[in-house]
Design an enzyme around this catalytic site. Structure first.
Site, short mmCIF file in Angstrom:
data_model
loop_
_atom_site.label_atom_id
_atom_site.label_comp_id
_atom_site.label_asym_id
_atom_site.label_seq_id
_atom_site.Cartn_x
_atom_site.Cartn_y
_atom_site.Cartn_z
N HIS A 139 -3.73 5.49 3.79
CA HIS A 139 -4.54 4.36 3.32
C HIS A 139 -4.06 3.03 3.90
CE1 HIS A 139 -5.99 1.69 -0.05
NE2 HIS A 139 -7.06 2.41 0.13
N SER A 177 -11.64 -0.79 -0.88
CA SER A 177 -10.37 -0.74 -0.15
C SER A 177 -10.49 -1.25 1.27
CB SER A 177 -9.92 0.72 0.01
OG SER A 177 -9.17 1.12 -1.07
N ASP A 224 0.83 -1.20 0.00
CA ASP A 224 0.00 0.00 0.00
C ASP A 224 0.87 1.26 0.00
OD1 ASP A 224 -2.26 1.83 0.74
OD2 ASP A 224 -3.30 -0.07 0.99
#
Ligand SMILES: *[C@@H]1O[C@H](CO)[C@@H](O)[C@H](O)[C@H]1NC(C)=O
Ligand SMILES: *[C@@H]1O[C@H](CO)[C@@H](O)[C@H](O)[C@H]1NC(C)=O
Length: 855
Positions: A237, A409, A199
């Site tokens: 994220h 996600s 990520d």
């Protein structure tokens, strides 16, 4: 028949009174009836009198409907029927008399007859009221010990945001959660299991994560440092996703699903990355890491059709064959957030890989969030944002919590958490057992959703929900008793060529059969002998590779029908996809035929619904690849990827020369959140429309231009016109500007002699690039890489069309890189950085980050 005025007044007054009050019923002593009365014919008082009942009140808000009652005469079970109930009997007799009187002329009737006749006619309806018990549709009330409070007390959870983590315990919709508390109580919390978040970084200093963090298996491929430190302003994220799995039970924020599992971070999304580095990232620590969590992919803009380049596919196959001591790395991919743009996960070579556990989203109420992409490669769904709620998890910072996380996600890490619990319970599960268990244990949500279909293996399947919602308790308890499947085998069918169709090495098409509006069918036969030759037992995944030439790719619909009549829609039209490059050997995948008997004729249907006068094309050819379990495990061999033969000329050569692996190129990935609409959490989900309407060719129905075949989208468009209008205008301007600046940038870079980011040596890639011998069945399981649609952007922006893409087919040619970069990553709308701020960590020279966030 005139009523005294006083009586009318009394009755009128009664009406008002009756309508306003509800007297208490006494069913023990009385029978209740509802009487519908026509006041034009006779008075209510006369009717009541004739029937021998007592007026109670108006029936609710129904005008001229009255609740009346009569005394019960005995407590014997009497009076429900005509024979024993005197009111019903009287009514019946009145009606019978009225019927008989019809034949007697008016003048010869007696007054008594006449009255009876009028009364009977004025009663339109009379029914005895019986007591019925209605079943509540609402979910059963949650038992106090199962509420988030109860669970927290019982398990000693002191994490302050635990009550807000509805995906762990949903106090409002208790049937909609990952259902892991029962697994924790069995003693499984992820101990000894390791997941890696590929990520944009992972904040290992977070108090919520640091105790579970594993530095050894972490790395930063963007800045080439040992630790995956989040540095850019939007590098949150990876930390948020990791928190969903491995946030500790420690009084900080919330709890991860596998809160005692190990977690590492591999940073690749915060800048440009080469294929060789991406390949290394997906194998990083692959003997210790069990699960790779990947919440990213090609842009979800409804236009791109991209898959992993050769080296990356090679790495994935390496992970599958050799990772986790040969049991296979588990790759979990988010399906993508582009459903609002008609995007589908079968246009993404990562999510439609047979090696991926592809996870779509459902929301807090169990509904399908409009962003979550449907396709025949969807395996399961897990909970994420929508219908007013987000996922609550850890954030970047020492003691920071995130409350706006979401999109597919966030669905993927919830699945990773469940799989981590299962691997603790059964460390011997192979990558295919993991997929089988998804299919066997997923829970059906919204059973009335028309997208569900009963398929050959007896399960229900939906393009939106895959096999259903991942349930941790169901999964882990089934895993405990699971019998491992035999090793994998596969066979590829010969290619079918239509009308001398061919594609040269430069992807130029010739021949083929014109695709008429109602489509072309082509068939491939699978025989018993083919199965026997390949030691093939039970069918699992199917790949379908197609060569289609068309001047507007988004017009095409492709579906596959099995010998037993089960259909997989592989491509539904995509209104935004105006690529002229067609399908140069693109590979679709379906999990919808899992367990089906493959013997017989498979039919592909390629149609061109839009029938734009301007756009048309030809079907060149296709073939199929069947994957399944072996009959005789002793004869099993492991699939290996050939050297770069992924874009074959068509028809495929019998012998592929060992091509040199392509020069690694540099790529920037859009995180799925790049196309995650700003209202992903607020927007109400749906459970009433099929993902793709059924094949419209037979019925001759045509789709409304620009709405495509997503009925859900048309609703959306109506309800959120302003939103889409605005987004559309901004996006059009953005793409135009981005393409313009990018072209300029590329020119500058070229002049400055900038090439690709140099590949690092010593990443253990030697094993990957070893040439492998084999037949042409040794074929890539991933989607074929393809062209992008720059021509279209050029068309739209009026810029000059780009010349043919580079000779190597890595799928991320210069043009593509420009395009990927032109779709900026944004987690939340408005979190843009000013143009020109490349971020402190942009690799010097790459510069790709400098304009990608421009508004
Ligand atoms: C959830 O887990 C419980 C055990 O904790 C189990 O009884 C139940 O069937 C599971 N599924 C649902 C939908 O509640
Ligand atoms: C296909 O499209 C081209 C270009 O618009 C056009 O010239 C041609 O006539 C079309 N062919 C058919 C069969 O419609």
């Amino acid at each position: 028949m005139r009523l005294p005025l006083s009586l009318i007044l009394i009755l009128t007054a009664q009406c008002t009174v009756y309508a306003a009050t509800h007297s208490k019923r006494s069913y023990d002593t009385h029978h209740y009836y509802v009487l519908q009365h026509d006041p034009q014919l006779t008075s209510l008082a006369e009717v009541v009198d004739a029937l021998g009942v007592e007026l109670v009140e108006q029936a609710g808000e129904l005008v001229n409907h009255w609740l009346v009652r009569s005394k019960r005469f005995s407590d014997v079970s009497e009076a429900r029927d005509l024979e024993s109930n005197h009111v019903l009997r009287t009514f019946h007799e009145l009606k019978a008399r009225e019927h008989a009187l019809r034949s007697i002329p008016l003048h010869s009737r007696s007054t008594e007859d006449h009255t009876a006749h009028t009364i009977a006619r004025s009663i339109n309806h009379l029914s005895l009221q019986t007591l019925k018990r209605r079943t509540k549709r609402a979910p059963p009330p949650i038992r106090p010990e199962d509420s988030s409070r109860g669970v927290a007390l019982r398990l000693g959870i002191e994490d302050p945001l635990f009550p807000d983590q509805w995906h762990l315990v949903n106090d409002d919709f208790p049937e909609h959660m990952m259902n892991c508390t029962g697994v924790w109580e069995l003693g499984y919390t992820g101990k000894g299991v390791h997941s890696s978040f590929v990520d944009d970084g992972l904040d290992y200093n977070s108090d919520d994560i640091k105790d579970n963090f594993d530095a050894k298996n972490s790395y930063d491929f963007n800045d080439h440092e040992d630790l995956p430190t989040p540095k850019l302003s939007d590098d949150h994220h990876g930390t948020r996703c990791a928190g969903q799995v491995a946030a500790g039970k420690n009084g900080v924020c919330g709890l991860g699903i596998a809160y005692e599992s190990r977690v590492s971070g591999v940073r690749i999304l915060s800048g440009a990355i080469t294929d060789v580095d991406e390949a290394a990232a997906l194998n990083y620590g692959y003997q210790e890491v069990d699960i790779y969590s990947c919440s990213w992919g090609p842009p979800d803009n409804g236009q791109s059709m991209e898959g992993p380049a050769y080296l990356i596919r090679k790495a994935v196959v390496n992970g599958i064959n050799n990772g986790r001591g040969g049991k296979g790395s588990i790759f979990v991919f988010a399906s993508g957030n582009g459903a609002g743009y008609s995007d589908q996960c079968n246009f993404d070579g990562y999510t439609n890989s047979i090696y991926s556990v592809t996870v779509s989203a459902i929301d807090y109420k169990g509904l399908h969030p409009y962003y979550s992409e449907p396709c025949a490669a969807n395996l399961v769904v897990a909970y994420s944002s929508g219908s007013g709620k987000h996922i609550v998890t850890t954030d970047v910072g020492k003691n920071q919590c995130a409350r706006t996380h979401g999109g597919t996600s966030a669905a993927a890490p919830n699945a990773v958490g469940v799989l981590a619990l299962a691997i603790e319970a059964r460390p011997d599960l192979t990558w295919r057992d993991i997929q089988y268990l998804c299919i066997e244990t997923a829970r059906i949500v919204n059973p009335d959703d028309p997208d569900w279909e009963r398929i050959a293996n007896g399960h229900l399947y939906s393009y939106k929900y895959g096999y259903g919602s991942l349930d941790a308790y169901a999964y882990v308890t089934a895993a405990l008793n699971w019998k491992l499947v035999t090793p994998q085998t596969w066979f590829r069918t010969p290619s079918v060529r239509l009308g001398d169709g061919a594609m040269d090495a430069e992807e130029g098409f010739s021949g083929g059969e014109f695709i008429p509006r109602n489509g072309i069918d082509s068939k491939i036969m699978v025989t018993r002998e083919m199965l026997d030759t390949h030691n093939f037992d039970k069918l699992e995944h199917i790949n379908i590779q197609v060569w289609i030439d068309h001047s507007k790719r988004g017009d095409i619909e492709v579906s596959l029908t099995s010998p037993n009549g089960f259909e997989s829609i592989l491509a539904a039209p995509r209104s935004r996809d105006s690529a002229k490059t067609g399908y140069p050997g693109w590979t679709f995948m379906s999990v919808k035929h899992w367990g089906e008997n493959p013997i017989g004729e498979w039919t592909i249907h390629v149609s061109d619904q839009k029938n734009h006068a301007k756009h048309n094309g030809s079907f060149i050819g296709w073939n199929m690849l069947f994957w399944g379990s072996t009959v005789d495990p002793a004869k099993a061999t492991k699939f290996e990827l050939l050297a770069d033969n992924d874009i074959w000329p068509f028809p495929p050569l019998d012998e592929i020369e060992d091509a040199n692996p392509p020069t690694p190129s540099s790529t920037i990935y859009a995180k799925p959140t790049a196309h995650l609409p700003g209202d992903h959490g607020e927007a109400e989900g749906e459970n009433s429309s099929p993902a793709f309407s059924s094949t419209p060719t037979q019925s001759g129905v045509s789709a409304t231009p620009d709405e495509g075949w997503f009925p859900g989208l048309s609703n959306l468009v109506t309800s959120q016109k302003w939103f889409f209008g605005a987004v559309g205008a901004v996006a059009l301007f953005g793409v135009g500007a981005a393409v313009f600046f990018w072209r300029r940038r590329v020119e500058q870079l070229r002049r400055a002699g900038y090439g690709t980011v140099p590949a690092e040596d010593g990443m253990g890639m030697r094993t990957l690039s070893q040439p492998v011998t084999g037949t042409r069945e040794l074929y890539d399981a991933f989607g074929e890489v393809s062209d992008e649609d720059d021509e279209d952007a050029d068309e739209q922006t009026g810029l000059r069309p780009q010349a043919r893409r580079d000779a190597h087919h890595d799928g991320f040619s210069d043009e593509n890189r420009g395009r990927s970069a032109a779709t900026p990553y944004r987690d939340e709308p408005g979190s843009t950085r000013p143009a020109g701020s490349g971020g402190p960590s942009s690799p010097s020279g790459s510069g790709d980050g400098s304009w990608e966030h421009a508004p």
